[in-house]
Design a protein around this motif. Structure first.
Motif, mmCIF file in Angstrom:
data_model
loop_
_atom_site.group_PDB
_atom_site.id
_atom_site.type_symbol
_atom_site.label_atom_id
_atom_site.label_comp_id
_atom_site.label_asym_id
_atom_site.label_seq_id
_atom_site.Cartn_x
_atom_site.Cartn_y
_atom_site.Cartn_z
ATOM 1 N N ALA A 36 -114.307 -107.691 56.335
ATOM 2 C CA ALA A 36 -114.442 -106.404 55.659
ATOM 3 C C ALA A 36 -115.853 -105.868 55.904
ATOM 4 O O ALA A 36 -116.803 -106.635 56.059
ATOM 5 C CB ALA A 36 -114.198 -106.565 54.162
ATOM 6 N N THR A 37 -115.986 -104.554 55.932
ATOM 7 C CA THR A 37 -117.285 -103.924 56.138
ATOM 8 C C THR A 37 -118.061 -103.905 54.828
ATOM 9 O O THR A 37 -117.531 -103.527 53.785
ATOM 10 C CB THR A 37 -117.100 -102.481 56.649
ATOM 11 N N ILE A 38 -119.330 -104.331 54.899
ATOM 12 C CA ILE A 38 -120.214 -104.316 53.739
ATOM 13 C C ILE A 38 -121.513 -103.616 54.128
ATOM 14 O O ILE A 38 -121.821 -103.476 55.310
ATOM 15 C CB ILE A 38 -120.516 -105.746 53.225
ATOM 16 N N THR A 39 -122.264 -103.180 53.135
ATOM 17 C CA THR A 39 -123.541 -102.517 53.383
ATOM 18 C C THR A 39 -124.674 -103.485 53.090
ATOM 19 O O THR A 39 -124.723 -104.093 52.026
ATOM 20 C CB THR A 39 -123.688 -101.267 52.495
ATOM 21 N N CYS A 40 -125.577 -103.619 54.047
ATOM 22 C CA CYS A 40 -126.762 -104.460 53.878
ATOM 23 C C CYS A 40 -127.956 -103.564 53.597
ATOM 24 O O CYS A 40 -128.091 -102.495 54.200
ATOM 25 C CB CYS A 40 -127.029 -105.281 55.136
ATOM 26 N N GLY A 41 -128.819 -104.017 52.706
ATOM 27 C CA GLY A 41 -129.995 -103.250 52.321
ATOM 28 C C GLY A 41 -130.981 -103.061 53.462
ATOM 29 O O GLY A 41 -130.858 -103.653 54.536
ATOM 30 N N SER A 42 -131.991 -102.263 53.201
ATOM 31 C CA SER A 42 -132.957 -101.916 54.250
ATOM 32 C C SER A 42 -133.787 -103.111 54.720
ATOM 33 O O SER A 42 -134.341 -103.084 55.811
ATOM 34 C CB SER A 42 -133.879 -100.801 53.764
ATOM 35 N N LYS A 43 -133.867 -104.162 53.910
ATOM 36 C CA LYS A 43 -134.616 -105.358 54.313
ATOM 37 C C LYS A 43 -133.684 -106.505 54.699
ATOM 38 O O LYS A 43 -134.111 -107.643 54.811
ATOM 39 C CB LYS A 43 -135.545 -105.797 53.187
ATOM 40 N N GLU A 44 -132.417 -106.196 54.904
ATOM 41 C CA GLU A 44 -131.439 -107.216 55.276
ATOM 42 C C GLU A 44 -130.956 -106.985 56.705
ATOM 43 O O GLU A 44 -131.049 -105.883 57.238
ATOM 44 C CB GLU A 44 -130.242 -107.187 54.327
ATOM 45 N N PHE A 45 -130.446 -108.055 57.289
ATOM 46 C CA PHE A 45 -129.906 -108.025 58.639
ATOM 47 C C PHE A 45 -128.489 -108.565 58.604
ATOM 48 O O PHE A 45 -128.129 -109.335 57.721
ATOM 49 C CB PHE A 45 -130.749 -108.912 59.567
ATOM 50 N N CYS A 46 -127.697 -108.196 59.589
ATOM 51 C CA CYS A 46 -126.376 -108.797 59.748
ATOM 52 C C CYS A 46 -126.574 -110.202 60.303
ATOM 53 O O CYS A 46 -127.476 -110.443 61.105
ATOM 54 C CB CYS A 46 -125.523 -107.996 60.727
ATOM 55 N N ASN A 47 -125.727 -111.110 59.876
ATOM 56 C CA ASN A 47 -125.844 -112.493 60.313
ATOM 57 C C ASN A 47 -124.453 -113.083 60.497
ATOM 58 O O ASN A 47 -123.518 -112.724 59.790
ATOM 59 C CB ASN A 47 -126.609 -113.305 59.260
#
Length: 141
Positions: A36-47
């Motif tokens: 599922a698509t989620i939103t990561c904050g401005s200080k987060e990265f996809c992993n």
């Protein structure tokens, strides 16, 4: 990675466009373990952390305070392929496949994503030669 000739800058040049977005500003979209698509904050990265022995994602989502990177671990009981990226929806099968292909093309991993150890190659070659020698000796008797 001994006895191999490769240029890390060239490899980085091929991987960077897949995992880095230098103009990123704000949040990004990533996949979680349920795809599922989620939103990561401005200080987060996809992993993503991919279990190479089980051929499945161990974890996938957002992580804080990491830089875009590729990490391959190949141990006796545990093998993983971890990717951190800061592009929208970059923690997917396609990204994993592209990066694996690049590393395979440079001889850094095999088709299963496992590290290619020079010692293993020499050991297999020696074993094959010994087997052929023993076969020839027994066959000639």
């Amino acid at each position: 990675m001994f006895d191999r000739v490769y240029n890390p800058q060239i490899i980085y040049g091929e991987i960077a466009p897949i995992i880095e977005n230098p103009s990123r500003n704000g949040t990004i979209q990533c996949y979680n373990t349920r795809n599922a698509t989620i939103t990561c904050g401005s200080k987060e990265f996809c992993n993503l952390d991919y279990d190479q022995r089980e051929n499945k994602f161990r974890s996938r989502g957002c992580k804080q305070n990491i830089e875009p990177r590729v990490h391959v671990y190949d141990g006796r009981s545990y093998s993983s392929f971890e990717i951190g990226c800061n592009r929208d929806l970059c923690n997917n099968d396609e990204t994993l496949s592209k990066i694996k292909t690049i590393l395979i093309n440079y001889g850094l991993i095999d088709d299963n994503g496992r590290r290619i150890a020079q010692g293993n190659i020499k050991m297999v070659s020696l074993l094959l030669m010994l087997s052929a020698l023993i076969f020839n000796i027994l066959y000639s008797l």
